[in-house]
Design a protein around this motif. Sequence first.
Motif, PDB file in Angstrom:
ATOM      1  N   PRO A  21      -8.825   4.151   6.441  1.00 29.69           N
ATOM      2  CA  PRO A  21      -8.196   3.392   7.462  1.00 29.69           C
ATOM      3  C   PRO A  21      -8.828   1.524   7.826  1.00 29.69           C
ATOM      4  O   PRO A  21      -8.785   0.834   7.331  1.00 29.69           O
ATOM      5  CB  PRO A  21      -6.728   3.426   8.777  1.00 29.69           C
TER       6      PRO A  21
ATOM      7  N   ILE B   6       0.947  -1.006   0.051  1.00 31.85           N
ATOM      8  CA  ILE B   6      -0.107  -0.224  -0.445  1.00 31.85           C
ATOM      9  C   ILE B   6       0.975   1.573  -0.154  1.00 31.85           C
ATOM     10  O   ILE B   6       1.152   1.271   0.983  1.00 31.85           O
ATOM     11  CB  ILE B   6      -0.590  -0.094   1.131  1.00 31.85           C
TER      12      ILE B   6
ATOM     13  N   PHE C 244      -8.639   9.058   2.794  1.00 29.92           N
ATOM     14  CA  PHE C 244      -8.298   8.233   3.463  1.00 29.92           C
ATOM     15  C   PHE C 244      -8.707   7.261   4.541  1.00 29.92           C
ATOM     16  O   PHE C 244      -8.869   8.036   5.899  1.00 29.92           O
ATOM     17  CB  PHE C 244      -6.509   7.991   3.484  1.00 29.92           C
TER      18      PHE C 244
ATOM     19  N   GLU D 274     -11.566   1.207   6.103  1.00 31.63           N
ATOM     20  CA  GLU D 274     -12.180   0.853   4.720  1.00 31.63           C
ATOM     21  C   GLU D 274     -11.865   0.203   4.022  1.00 31.63           C
ATOM     22  O   GLU D 274     -11.569  -1.196   3.512  1.00 31.63           O
ATOM     23  CB  GLU D 274     -12.235   2.261   3.476  1.00 31.63           C
ATOM     24  N   VAL D 275     -10.209   0.668   4.080  1.00 33.35           N
ATOM     25  CA  VAL D 275      -8.949  -0.232   4.046  1.00 33.35           C
ATOM     26  C   VAL D 275      -8.899  -1.991   4.253  1.00 33.35           C
ATOM     27  O   VAL D 275      -8.875  -3.018   4.042  1.00 33.35           O
ATOM     28  CB  VAL D 275      -7.320   0.752   3.759  1.00 33.35           C
TER      29      VAL D 275
ATOM     30  N   LEU E  60      -2.617   1.481  10.350  1.00 30.23           N
ATOM     31  CA  LEU E  60      -2.447   1.798   9.020  1.00 30.23           C
ATOM     32  C   LEU E  60      -2.825   3.411   9.635  1.00 30.23           C
ATOM     33  O   LEU E  60      -2.159   4.305   9.531  1.00 30.23           O
ATOM     34  CB  LEU E  60      -4.007   1.510   8.117  1.00 30.23           C
TER      35      LEU E  60
ATOM     36  N   ASN F 272     -11.716  -4.149   3.756  1.00 28.30           N
ATOM     37  CA  ASN F 272     -11.272  -4.764   1.712  1.00 28.30           C
ATOM     38  C   ASN F 272     -10.302  -5.881   1.931  1.00 28.30           C
ATOM     39  O   ASN F 272      -9.984  -6.371   0.945  1.00 28.30           O
ATOM     40  CB  ASN F 272     -10.987  -3.524   1.090  1.00 28.30           C
ATOM     41  N   MET F 273      -9.175  -5.781   2.214  1.00 26.07           N
ATOM     42  CA  MET F 273      -7.890  -6.539   2.626  1.00 26.07           C
ATOM     43  C   MET F 273      -8.800  -8.023   2.874  1.00 26.07           C
ATOM     44  O   MET F 273      -8.150  -8.611   2.803  1.00 26.07           O
ATOM     45  CB  MET F 273      -6.582  -6.025   3.152  1.00 26.07           C
TER      46      MET F 273
END
Length: 437
Positions: free
Chosen positions: A339, A266, A337, A341-342, A366, A345-346
Motif C-alpha cells: 500500500p 484500483i 501488494f 508504494e501504491v 488501502l 506512486n499515486m
Amino acid sequence: MFTAFARAFKTPDLRKKLLFTLGMIVIYRLGAHIPAPGVDYTKVQQCIDQADSGGLLGLMQMFSGGALLQITIFALGIMPYITASIILQLLTVVIPRLEALKKEGQSGTAKITQYTRYLTVALAVLQGTGLVATARSGALFQNCSVGDQIVADKSVFTTIIMVLTMTAGTAAVMWLGELITDRGIGNGMSILMFISIAATFPGALWAIKESGKLADGWIEFGTVILIGFVMVGLVVFVEQAQRRIPVQYAKRMIGRRSYGGTSTYIPLKVNQAGVIPVIFASSLLYIPALIVQFSGSNAGWATWITDNFVKQNEPIYMVAYFLLIVFFAFFYVAISFNPDEVADNMKKYGGFIPGIRAGRPTAEYLSYVLNRITWPGSLYLALIALVPTMALAGFGGANANFPFGGTSILIIVGVGLETVKQIESQLQQRNYEGFLR
C-alpha cells in the motif's frame, strides 16, 4: 460462444496462434507418456493401480499431468518452474537487488525471468534426484510388491542418465511454455498447467464411478459432476469479484496543454492471493509425514503424526490445513501488494482517492480495505480446498481421486478465464463479438 469460436478460427493470424498452441500441447502430452530410460514400464503400470498419491506427492502428480508416478521424461512437469517463480517472487521483497530489477520495467523483468530459468534447472536436478532415489528404493510405491523393481539397473550411470533426462524434460517444458507465450495465444506456462490438471480429470472421474456402490457407481459419478459444476460457478463468481477503489487525477498545465483530470480505479480482488496459499499449506503439512517416513521411528511423536497428518480426512489435519491457508493468504497478500508504494506512486502523478488525503492516509486506507476483503477471500480458499475431503466422505471414496479439488479448480477456472479474455481482446480488435457479452 460457438459463433465466437468460429470467428476465432476464421481469423488467419488468430487461427495460426490457436493451432500452434494445440501443437505444443500435443507435444507436451506426448512427452508425459514416454518413460525415462532405465524404467520398467510394465511394473510401473502394475504399481500405479495400487498407488496412494496424497499430500505433496499428489500435488506434484497433479501438476505433472499424471506423469510423475509413471516416471516419464516430463515426470517433473512444471512444478520446478512454479516453485522457482514463487521463490523469486518472495525474494524480491527481501533482496534489494531483485526489488530494483523489478522496478526497472521490461529489462528488469527479463533479468528476473532469466534467474527463474536457472533456478528451475537447479530445482529440477534436486527433484529429479529425489524422485529417482525414491523409485530405486521402492518407496514411491510402498504398497506394491514389485515397487523396488521398477528401476532394474541401480548403477550410478543409469541414475545420472535418468536425472539428466528429467532435468532436460523440465527445460523442454519451460521452452514449450515460452513458445506458446511468444507465438501462441499467450500465458504459456499457465496453459500447460491447465492441460496437466485437466488431463487427470477423465481418469479420476472414472475411478470414482468404478469404486462407487450406488447404482453401479453412477450415483457417485453424477454427484461429483454436480458438485463440480457448482464449484466452478462459485469460483468464477468469487474470482471475478473485486473492490474498485476510485482514483482521481488532478489536472496539470504543461505549456498550453492540460494533462490529467481523469478518473480510474484500483481493482482489489477478493482472492488477491490466488492459489498460492493452498500450495504452501499442502506442502507444509506434508513435511511432518516426510520426517516420519525418513526417520523410520516408532516413538510416540511419530505415531501421533502418522495418525493425524498422513490421512487427509483426520480432524486435526483439516483444522491445520484450514488455519494455514488463512495465514498464508494474509501473508502472501502482505508481500505482493504494498500500500505504501501504491500511495507514493499515486501522489507522484497527482492521483488521490476522493475523501482521502494523499500520502500516508491513502496507504492506511488501502491497507484497511485490503485486510477487510482478504478475510472472505481466505475463508473461501480454505473451504474450496477442503471440498475433496467433505464431498467424498459420505461415499467412502479416496479424496485423492476427487478431480474438483481446491488447487485444481482454482487453476482451471483462473487460467480458463484469462485465456478467454485474451482471445476476446483479439476478436474485439477486429470488430467481432467475443465470448463475454
